[in-house]
Structures are given as structure tokens and as C-alpha cells.
Design a protein around this motif. Structure first.
Motif, PDB file in Angstrom:
ATOM      1  N   ILE A  37       8.154  21.938 -14.978  1.00 14.25           N
ATOM      2  CA  ILE A  37       9.556  21.513 -14.877  1.00 14.25           C
ATOM      3  C   ILE A  37       9.972  20.771 -16.126  1.00 14.25           C
ATOM      4  CG2 ILE A  37      11.134  19.950 -13.659  1.00 14.25           C
ATOM      5  CD1 ILE A  37       9.701  20.716 -11.069  1.00 14.25           C
ATOM      6  N   GLN A  38       9.199  19.753 -16.498  1.00 13.69           N
ATOM      7  CA  GLN A  38       9.547  18.951 -17.666  1.00 13.69           C
ATOM      8  C   GLN A  38       9.054  19.585 -18.953  1.00 13.69           C
ATOM      9  OE1 GLN A  38       8.317  14.846 -17.607  1.00 13.69           O
ATOM     10  NE2 GLN A  38       8.509  14.627 -19.802  1.00 13.69           N
ATOM     11  N   ASP A  39       7.820  20.070 -18.956  1.00 13.17           N
ATOM     12  CA  ASP A  39       7.178  20.480 -20.200  1.00 13.17           C
ATOM     13  C   ASP A  39       7.843  21.683 -20.840  1.00 13.17           C
ATOM     14  OD1 ASP A  39       5.430  18.451 -19.777  1.00 13.17           O
ATOM     15  OD2 ASP A  39       3.809  19.712 -19.016  1.00 13.17           O
ATOM     16  N   GLU A  40       8.421  22.549 -20.032  1.00 15.22           N
ATOM     17  CA  GLU A  40       8.980  23.779 -20.608  1.00 15.22           C
ATOM     18  C   GLU A  40      10.395  24.059 -20.122  1.00 15.22           C
ATOM     19  OE1 GLU A  40       7.895  28.545 -20.900  1.00 15.22           O
ATOM     20  OE2 GLU A  40       6.355  27.079 -20.375  1.00 15.22           O
ATOM     21  N   LEU A  41      10.599  24.114 -18.815  1.00 13.70           N
ATOM     22  CA  LEU A  41      11.887  24.586 -18.305  1.00 13.70           C
ATOM     23  C   LEU A  41      13.038  23.656 -18.678  1.00 13.70           C
ATOM     24  CD1 LEU A  41      10.800  25.865 -14.788  1.00 13.70           C
ATOM     25  CD2 LEU A  41      11.429  27.239 -16.776  1.00 13.70           C
ATOM     26  N   LEU A  42      12.887  22.357 -18.394  1.00 11.25           N
ATOM     27  CA  LEU A  42      13.963  21.416 -18.707  1.00 11.25           C
ATOM     28  C   LEU A  42      14.154  21.299 -20.212  1.00 11.25           C
ATOM     29  CD1 LEU A  42      16.089  19.377 -17.859  1.00 11.25           C
ATOM     30  CD2 LEU A  42      14.292  17.645 -17.734  1.00 11.25           C
ATOM     31  N   SER A  43      13.060  21.240 -20.954  1.00 14.80           N
ATOM     32  CA  SER A  43      13.156  21.140 -22.406  1.00 14.80           C
ATOM     33  C   SER A  43      13.916  22.328 -22.994  1.00 14.80           C
ATOM     34  CB  SER A  43      11.753  21.060 -23.027  1.00 14.80           C
ATOM     35  OG  SER A  43      11.039  19.954 -22.529  1.00 14.80           O
ATOM     36  N   ASN A  44      13.536  23.532 -22.580  1.00 16.57           N
ATOM     37  CA  ASN A  44      14.195  24.724 -23.109  1.00 16.57           C
ATOM     38  C   ASN A  44      15.668  24.780 -22.702  1.00 16.57           C
ATOM     39  OD1 ASN A  44      11.790  25.520 -24.253  1.00 16.57           O
ATOM     40  ND2 ASN A  44      11.282  26.995 -22.655  1.00 16.57           N
ATOM     41  N   LEU A  45      15.957  24.358 -21.465  1.00 15.06           N
ATOM     42  CA  LEU A  45      17.341  24.374 -21.004  1.00 15.06           C
ATOM     43  C   LEU A  45      18.197  23.416 -21.811  1.00 15.06           C
ATOM     44  CD1 LEU A  45      19.594  25.212 -19.089  1.00 15.06           C
ATOM     45  CD2 LEU A  45      18.702  23.577 -17.417  1.00 15.06           C
ATOM     46  N   MET A  46      17.710  22.203 -22.041  1.00 12.11           N
ATOM     47  CA  MET A  46      18.513  21.229 -22.775  1.00 12.11           C
ATOM     48  C   MET A  46      18.685  21.624 -24.233  1.00 12.11           C
ATOM     49  SD  MET A  46      19.840  19.149 -20.767  1.00 12.11           S
ATOM     50  CE  MET A  46      20.644  18.255 -22.088  1.00 12.11           C
ATOM     51  N   VAL A  47      17.670  22.215 -24.850  1.00  8.50           N
ATOM     52  CA  VAL A  47      17.824  22.708 -26.215  1.00  8.50           C
ATOM     53  C   VAL A  47      18.909  23.783 -26.260  1.00  8.50           C
ATOM     54  CG1 VAL A  47      16.701  24.024 -28.054  1.00  8.50           C
ATOM     55  CG2 VAL A  47      15.493  22.123 -26.971  1.00  8.50           C
ATOM     56  N   ALA A  48      18.883  24.704 -25.293  1.00  9.31           N
ATOM     57  CA  ALA A  48      19.888  25.767 -25.254  1.00  9.31           C
ATOM     58  C   ALA A  48      21.285  25.202 -25.028  1.00  9.31           C
ATOM     59  CB  ALA A  48      19.532  26.776 -24.156  1.00  9.31           C
ATOM     60  N   VAL A  49      21.411  24.208 -24.129  1.00  5.60           N
ATOM     61  CA  VAL A  49      22.713  23.605 -23.840  1.00  5.60           C
ATOM     62  C   VAL A  49      23.269  22.897 -25.066  1.00  5.60           C
ATOM     63  CG1 VAL A  49      23.807  21.701 -22.584  1.00  5.60           C
ATOM     64  CG2 VAL A  49      22.432  23.382 -21.341  1.00  5.60           C
ATOM     65  N   ILE A  50      22.450  22.081 -25.714  1.00  2.00           N
ATOM     66  CA  ILE A  50      22.947  21.299 -26.849  1.00  2.00           C
ATOM     67  C   ILE A  50      23.284  22.201 -28.025  1.00  2.00           C
ATOM     68  CG2 ILE A  50      22.289  19.557 -28.563  1.00  2.00           C
ATOM     69  CD1 ILE A  50      20.763  18.137 -26.318  1.00  2.00           C
ATOM     70  N   GLU A  51      22.444  23.191 -28.279  1.00  6.99           N
ATOM     71  CA  GLU A  51      22.744  24.084 -29.394  1.00  6.99           C
ATOM     72  C   GLU A  51      23.983  24.936 -29.120  1.00  6.99           C
ATOM     73  OE1 GLU A  51      19.131  26.213 -30.266  1.00  6.99           O
ATOM     74  OE2 GLU A  51      18.445  24.599 -31.595  1.00  6.99           O
ATOM     75  N   ARG A  52      24.262  25.168 -27.854  1.00  8.42           N
ATOM     76  CA  ARG A  52      25.441  25.970 -27.500  1.00  8.42           C
ATOM     77  C   ARG A  52      26.723  25.146 -27.520  1.00  8.42           C
ATOM     78  NH1 ARG A  52      28.215  30.786 -27.018  1.00  8.42           N
ATOM     79  NH2 ARG A  52      29.482  30.827 -25.111  1.00  8.42           N
ATOM     80  N   PHE A  53      26.656  23.912 -27.038  1.00 11.17           N
ATOM     81  CA  PHE A  53      27.882  23.188 -26.711  1.00 11.17           C
ATOM     82  C   PHE A  53      28.188  21.986 -27.607  1.00 11.17           C
ATOM     83  CE2 PHE A  53      26.721  24.910 -22.378  1.00 11.17           C
ATOM     84  CZ  PHE A  53      27.672  25.920 -22.408  1.00 11.17           C
ATOM     85  N   THR A  54      27.354  21.649 -28.563  1.00  8.21           N
ATOM     86  CA  THR A  54      27.654  20.492 -29.417  1.00  8.21           C
ATOM     87  C   THR A  54      27.576  20.869 -30.882  1.00  8.21           C
ATOM     88  OG1 THR A  54      25.458  19.558 -29.865  1.00  8.21           O
ATOM     89  CG2 THR A  54      26.401  19.126 -27.692  1.00  8.21           C
TER      90      THR A  54
END
Length: 285
Positions: free
Chosen positions: A138-155
């Protein structure tokens, strides 16, 4: 009735899988806050003064300390929402300028179009929380990858000069407001109103309110409630302190008042929140 289906808590902040059919009060968080629809009906949030739709194709993006509220339409069925409350310092470990997610303006808009990658990662994270809540994945891969994708997309926070300028400014602000914030953090149970805090700061109520919102992005009462909620969550998750004692320490004379306050901000009562977190073996490392 709204339900928290699963909650993960750790150094990253917290992630909640919510099944929502009840509005929440106007509130704020000290986190980078992202809302993604998993399934169910489309729904909406009030972000600042703007109504923002949460759909399969659109995420809701909320800056730290930005006021918002969940607006449930009673004509619609429940919406299952993946709610991310992410600690800026945790994001700063990925790229140091991402620590600016703790300041106003990190997201330029309160919504954004969801890419297939973000949608897949959100569903994978939700499924992992349901089927394998103890998984370090959950933390090591899924959440990390999701937040990287969100920030690179939306900021726009990819340029170091931009981050340095904002980082230098985010610690600025009126010294009287900084002193008030330190007092509120140290004594969240004091239950001081805006008038009392303004007097302590040597400001009129109008001056205090304006300077406080300029410095934090949130009105004083919303900020104070957010501090109470975050301290309540930390105590509920990380200690054996009875919930009644937590409420009294935070300034609530009656357990029912604390339970209602917590539910109106978090969507479930504190006893249920504690049970869900502990059922999943949280907090995570």
C-alpha cells in the motif's frame, strides 16, 4: 449512513476508503488532499467558494488548509471515495520541492481530468486496502506511484526555482499570527474564540481574521478545528487513551459532543475510526 470501509495510517499521513451519503461540515486539513472516485454515483465538494464535481473522469484537488465540504445530493446513491491526506514532509522525500504541498497554491485548480494511469492506480490502491489491508505494498508502491502521478499531472511544481521562492515565502507572515498558531497547537483544548485570540494578539477581530486567513489560508475557527481533529486522530490511532479522555483533553465536556464533532469532520465516530484502523494493523511504518 456514511461508512469508512478501510483506513491506512502512517508516516505518509492517511488514506481512507469512504462510502459516502452524508454531507460533512466546512473544514480543512494540514495535508495535500486528493479525492478520487472509486465507484458509485458522481458527487460533489465545495472547495473554497466553488462547487466541484467528483466523477470517474475528474479528481478533486484540495490544498493544505483550503476550506472544503462534502455536499451530498440525497437524490443520488452513495459514492465510494478514495481520500488521500498526504503529509508534505513525506512527499518532500520524493522531491524536496514537493514539501511545498503544505502551503497554499500547490494545486492551481480544485479539479483535474483523471488519466487512465491515475484511475488504475487508485483502483489498485482501493482493492489492496480491502483485500490485503496489512500489505506493505500500500505504502511502498501503490500510494507512492499514485501520488507521483497525481502531482506530475496536476501541479507545476517541477521547477526548483519556483519551489525555492514559494518555500521562502510560506514561512513568512505576521509574527502575531505565528504566535497565535503556536498557542493553538500547544493548547487545542483551551476553546478560545476568535475574539479572545484577537485580544491576545493585540488586534481587532477584523484585523486578526484577515491576517490569519492570509497567513494560513483558513479562517481561525476552521484552523482550530483542524488542529483538534488531527490531534484526535493521532491519539486515537497511536495511543490507548480512552476516547472520552481524548475528547475532554481537546475541550469537549460531553462525549456525545466530541463524537458528533469528529463524525462531522471525518465521516465516522471516533470509536469506529479506531476500530477500522486497528483492524487493519495500522499505523504503518
Amino acid at each position: 449512513m456514511s461508512e469508512a470501509l478501510e483506513i491506512a495510517h502512517g508516516a505518509f499521513g492517511r488514506v481512507a476508503l469512504l462510502d459516502m451519503d452524508r454531507s460533512l461540515v466546512r473544514h480543512a486539513h494540514p495535508h495535500c488532499h486528493v479525492l478520487l472516485k472509486v465507484e458509485g454515483d458522481d458527487t460533489q465538494f465545495l472547495v473554497g467558494d466553488q462547487v466541484v464535481a467528483l466523477t470517474d473522469d475528474q479528481a478533486v484537488l484540495i490544498n493544505a488548509w483550503e476550506t472544503h465540504a462534502y455536499l451530498h445530493d440525497p437524490q443520488r446513491a452513495k459514492a465510494m471515495i478514495l481520500a488521500l491526506y498526504i503529509e508534505p514532509d513525506w512527499l518532500g522525500a520524493f522531491r524536496r520541492n514537493w514539501a511545498a504541498s503544505g502551503a497554499p497554491g500547490f494545486f492551481g485548480q480544485p479539479s483535474g481530468a483523471v488519466t487512465p494511469t491515475i484511475r488504475r492506480l487508485a483502483h489498485d490502491l482501493a482493492a489492496e486496502m480491502v483485500y490485503a489491508p496489512l500489505s506493505s505494498h500500500i505504502q511502498d508502491e501503490l500510494l507512492s506511484n499514485l501520488m507521483v502521478a497525481v502531482i506530475e499531472r496536476f501541479t507545476a511544481w517541477r521547477e526548483e526555482p519556483l519551489s525555492l521562492r514559494a518555500a521562502a515565502r510560506r514561512n513568512a507572515g505576521d509574527w502575531r499570527i505565528r504566535r497565535t498558531i503556536a498557542r493553538v497547537r500547544a493548547e487545542p483544548g483551551a476553546m478560545l474564540g476568535t475574539e479572545a485570540l484577537a485580544r491576545e494578539a493585540g488586534l481587532s477581530r477584523a484585523q486578526f481574521y484577515r491576517l490569519f486567513e492570509q497567513s494560513t489560508g483558513a479562517p481561525p475557527h476552521v484552523f482550530l478545528n483542524a488542529i483538534r481533529i488531527e490531534q484526535a486522530v493521532e491519539a486515537i490511532v497511536s495511543s490507548e487513551e480512552p476516547i472520552t479522555a481524548i475528547g475532554m483533553r481537546l475541550g469537549f465536556a460531553a462525549p456525545a459532543h466530541f463524537s458528533r464533532f469528529f463524525r462531522d469532520h471525518v465521516s465516522v465516530p471516533p470509536s469506529i475510526f479506531r476500530g477500522i484502523v486497528r483492524r487493519g494493523g495500522q499505523p504503518a511504518a
